[in-house]
Design a protein around this motif. Sequence first.
Motif, mmCIF file in Angstrom:
data_model
loop_
_atom_site.group_PDB
_atom_site.id
_atom_site.type_symbol
_atom_site.label_atom_id
_atom_site.label_comp_id
_atom_site.label_asym_id
_atom_site.label_seq_id
_atom_site.Cartn_x
_atom_site.Cartn_y
_atom_site.Cartn_z
ATOM 1 N N LEU A 15 -2.362 -32.081 -36.286
ATOM 2 C CA LEU A 15 -3.483 -31.231 -35.870
ATOM 3 C C LEU A 15 -4.831 -31.854 -36.207
ATOM 4 C CD1 LEU A 15 -2.180 -27.651 -36.723
ATOM 5 C CD2 LEU A 15 -2.136 -28.864 -34.528
ATOM 6 N N GLY A 16 -4.922 -32.546 -37.332
ATOM 7 C CA GLY A 16 -6.178 -33.204 -37.700
ATOM 8 C C GLY A 16 -6.581 -34.286 -36.721
ATOM 9 N N ALA A 17 -5.582 -34.954 -36.120
ATOM 10 C CA ALA A 17 -5.859 -36.029 -35.158
ATOM 11 C C ALA A 17 -5.848 -35.554 -33.707
ATOM 12 C CB ALA A 17 -4.814 -37.138 -35.329
ATOM 13 N N HIS A 18 -5.502 -34.296 -33.482
ATOM 14 C CA HIS A 18 -5.424 -33.765 -32.114
ATOM 15 C C HIS A 18 -6.813 -33.775 -31.483
ATOM 16 C CE1 HIS A 18 -4.944 -30.782 -28.899
ATOM 17 N NE2 HIS A 18 -3.673 -31.164 -28.901
ATOM 18 N N PRO A 19 -6.938 -34.297 -30.248
ATOM 19 C CA PRO A 19 -8.271 -34.394 -29.639
ATOM 20 C C PRO A 19 -8.965 -33.056 -29.405
ATOM 21 C CG PRO A 19 -6.554 -35.033 -28.070
ATOM 22 C CD PRO A 19 -5.893 -34.829 -29.396
ATOM 23 N N GLY A 20 -8.223 -31.982 -29.203
ATOM 24 C CA GLY A 20 -8.849 -30.679 -29.006
ATOM 25 C C GLY A 20 -9.025 -29.911 -30.298
ATOM 26 N N VAL A 21 -7.964 -29.799 -31.073
ATOM 27 C CA VAL A 21 -7.982 -28.992 -32.297
ATOM 28 C C VAL A 21 -8.785 -29.682 -33.398
ATOM 29 C CG1 VAL A 21 -6.577 -27.918 -34.097
ATOM 30 C CG2 VAL A 21 -5.767 -27.936 -31.736
ATOM 31 N N GLY A 22 -8.523 -30.970 -33.628
ATOM 32 C CA GLY A 22 -9.174 -31.702 -34.719
ATOM 33 C C GLY A 22 -10.682 -31.710 -34.637
ATOM 34 N N ILE A 23 -11.218 -31.684 -33.420
ATOM 35 C CA ILE A 23 -12.668 -31.701 -33.220
ATOM 36 C C ILE A 23 -13.244 -30.280 -33.280
ATOM 37 C CG2 ILE A 23 -14.471 -32.166 -31.499
ATOM 38 C CD1 ILE A 23 -12.729 -34.566 -30.623
ATOM 39 N N ALA A 24 -12.487 -29.298 -32.803
ATOM 40 C CA ALA A 24 -12.997 -27.928 -32.685
ATOM 41 C C ALA A 24 -13.033 -27.171 -34.010
ATOM 42 C CB ALA A 24 -12.161 -27.151 -31.678
ATOM 43 N N VAL A 25 -12.181 -27.554 -34.971
ATOM 44 C CA VAL A 25 -12.150 -26.839 -36.246
ATOM 45 C C VAL A 25 -12.818 -27.670 -37.337
ATOM 46 C CG1 VAL A 25 -10.063 -25.542 -35.651
ATOM 47 C CG2 VAL A 25 -9.852 -27.687 -36.897
ATOM 48 N N ASN A 26 -13.225 -26.998 -38.392
ATOM 49 C CA ASN A 26 -13.892 -27.663 -39.520
ATOM 50 C C ASN A 26 -12.906 -28.153 -40.570
ATOM 51 O OD1 ASN A 26 -16.548 -27.390 -38.577
ATOM 52 N ND2 ASN A 26 -16.526 -25.240 -39.151
ATOM 53 N N GLY A 27 -11.641 -28.201 -40.226
ATOM 54 C CA GLY A 27 -10.626 -28.728 -41.117
ATOM 55 C C GLY A 27 -9.281 -28.098 -40.865
ATOM 56 N N VAL A 28 -8.254 -28.860 -41.221
ATOM 57 C CA VAL A 28 -6.874 -28.379 -41.194
ATOM 58 C C VAL A 28 -6.393 -28.479 -42.634
ATOM 59 C CG1 VAL A 28 -4.555 -28.745 -40.293
ATOM 60 C CG2 VAL A 28 -6.542 -29.224 -38.834
ATOM 61 N N PHE A 29 -6.029 -27.346 -43.224
ATOM 62 C CA PHE A 29 -5.727 -27.274 -44.648
ATOM 63 C C PHE A 29 -4.303 -26.803 -44.884
ATOM 64 C CE2 PHE A 29 -10.225 -26.385 -43.928
ATOM 65 C CZ PHE A 29 -10.823 -27.361 -44.710
ATOM 66 N N ASP A 30 -3.742 -27.175 -46.043
ATOM 67 C CA ASP A 30 -2.399 -26.719 -46.390
ATOM 68 C C ASP A 30 -2.429 -25.499 -47.311
ATOM 69 O OD1 ASP A 30 -3.154 -27.890 -48.746
ATOM 70 O OD2 ASP A 30 -1.388 -29.129 -48.959
ATOM 71 N N PRO A 32 -5.401 -21.955 -48.161
ATOM 72 C CA PRO A 32 -6.708 -21.406 -47.794
ATOM 73 C C PRO A 32 -7.838 -22.108 -48.557
ATOM 74 C CG PRO A 32 -5.144 -19.644 -48.182
ATOM 75 C CD PRO A 32 -4.476 -20.916 -48.619
ATOM 76 N N PRO A 33 -8.812 -22.635 -47.832
ATOM 77 C CA PRO A 33 -9.911 -23.360 -48.480
ATOM 78 C C PRO A 33 -10.881 -22.401 -49.171
ATOM 79 C CG PRO A 33 -10.304 -23.220 -46.143
ATOM 80 C CD PRO A 33 -8.944 -22.620 -46.384
ATOM 81 N N GLN A 34 -11.506 -22.897 -50.211
ATOM 82 C CA GLN A 34 -12.471 -22.081 -50.950
ATOM 83 C C GLN A 34 -13.828 -22.016 -50.254
ATOM 84 O OE1 GLN A 34 -11.770 -20.257 -53.736
ATOM 85 N NE2 GLN A 34 -9.678 -20.839 -53.283
ATOM 86 N N ARG A 35 -14.248 -23.130 -49.626
ATOM 87 C CA ARG A 35 -15.614 -23.174 -49.092
ATOM 88 C C ARG A 35 -15.721 -23.615 -47.640
ATOM 89 N NH1 ARG A 35 -18.245 -26.002 -54.403
ATOM 90 N NH2 ARG A 35 -16.745 -24.989 -55.721
ATOM 91 N N ALA A 36 -14.644 -23.664 -46.925
ATOM 92 C CA ALA A 36 -14.707 -24.118 -45.533
ATOM 93 C C ALA A 36 -15.416 -23.085 -44.668
ATOM 94 C CB ALA A 36 -13.318 -24.384 -44.992
ATOM 95 N N VAL A 37 -16.126 -23.584 -43.686
ATOM 96 C CA VAL A 37 -16.815 -22.738 -42.721
ATOM 97 C C VAL A 37 -15.897 -22.561 -41.514
ATOM 98 C CG1 VAL A 37 -18.835 -22.573 -41.219
ATOM 99 C CG2 VAL A 37 -19.054 -23.556 -43.509
ATOM 100 N N ARG A 38 -15.754 -21.341 -41.075
ATOM 101 C CA ARG A 38 -14.943 -21.072 -39.892
ATOM 102 C C ARG A 38 -15.554 -21.742 -38.675
ATOM 103 N NH1 ARG A 38 -12.042 -15.468 -40.282
ATOM 104 N NH2 ARG A 38 -11.791 -15.307 -42.503
ATOM 105 N N PRO A 39 -14.775 -22.206 -37.762
ATOM 106 C CA PRO A 39 -13.334 -22.106 -37.610
ATOM 107 C C PRO A 39 -12.602 -23.182 -38.410
ATOM 108 C CG PRO A 39 -14.218 -23.238 -35.714
ATOM 109 C CD PRO A 39 -15.390 -22.844 -36.573
ATOM 110 N N TYR A 40 -11.449 -22.810 -38.929
ATOM 111 C CA TYR A 40 -10.573 -23.763 -39.599
ATOM 112 C C TYR A 40 -9.129 -23.311 -39.406
ATOM 113 C CZ TYR A 40 -10.667 -20.383 -43.481
ATOM 114 O OH TYR A 40 -10.584 -19.248 -44.249
ATOM 115 N N ALA A 41 -8.213 -24.230 -39.680
ATOM 116 C CA ALA A 41 -6.786 -23.947 -39.545
ATOM 117 C C ALA A 41 -6.112 -24.082 -40.908
ATOM 118 C CB ALA A 41 -6.140 -24.904 -38.556
ATOM 119 N N VAL A 42 -5.114 -23.239 -41.155
ATOM 120 C CA VAL A 42 -4.336 -23.292 -42.390
ATOM 121 C C VAL A 42 -2.854 -23.338 -42.022
ATOM 122 C CG1 VAL A 42 -3.686 -22.092 -44.514
ATOM 123 C CG2 VAL A 42 -6.051 -22.009 -43.721
#
Length: 133
Positions: A15-30, A32-42
């Motif tokens: 997902l981090g390298a996906h051309p659509g998802v990786g660019i559209a979200v502010n991170g793909v995490f394993d 829940p991030p403490q300080r990530a700005v939405r949109p993000y994926a978990v």
Amino acid sequence: MSAHAKLTEAVEALLGAHPGVGIAVNGVFDSPPQRAVRPYAVIEDAVLVDWSTKDMIGREGRLAVGLFEMGEDRKRLRALADQIAAAIPQLPSELGEGWRIASLAFLRSRIFREGPGQCAAVIEFRVRMLQAN
């Protein structure tokens, strides 16, 4: 490394390298991030049960990816959920350390309101994995 770790690592890389998802979200995490700005994926920890054979260790379970978005407009969230639903089945079958995906199937997705000005999506898959001895 455990089946959980290998599966999560593969999904995160995909997902981090996906051309659509990786660019559209502010991170793909394993987790829940403490300080990530939405949109993000978990990537949620997969719920795995025994799926072993006589001579191979196996796991079957549910893999879920959560998307978290700001705003009430769900159009972009739907598009991202569709991209993830299409991307996950493209995971490499060989995960490393003997683990390989035997089957992977989309189960369901759901988009819902989390609170004022926030919405989320959950995309779920069934995965079956075997580990060569």
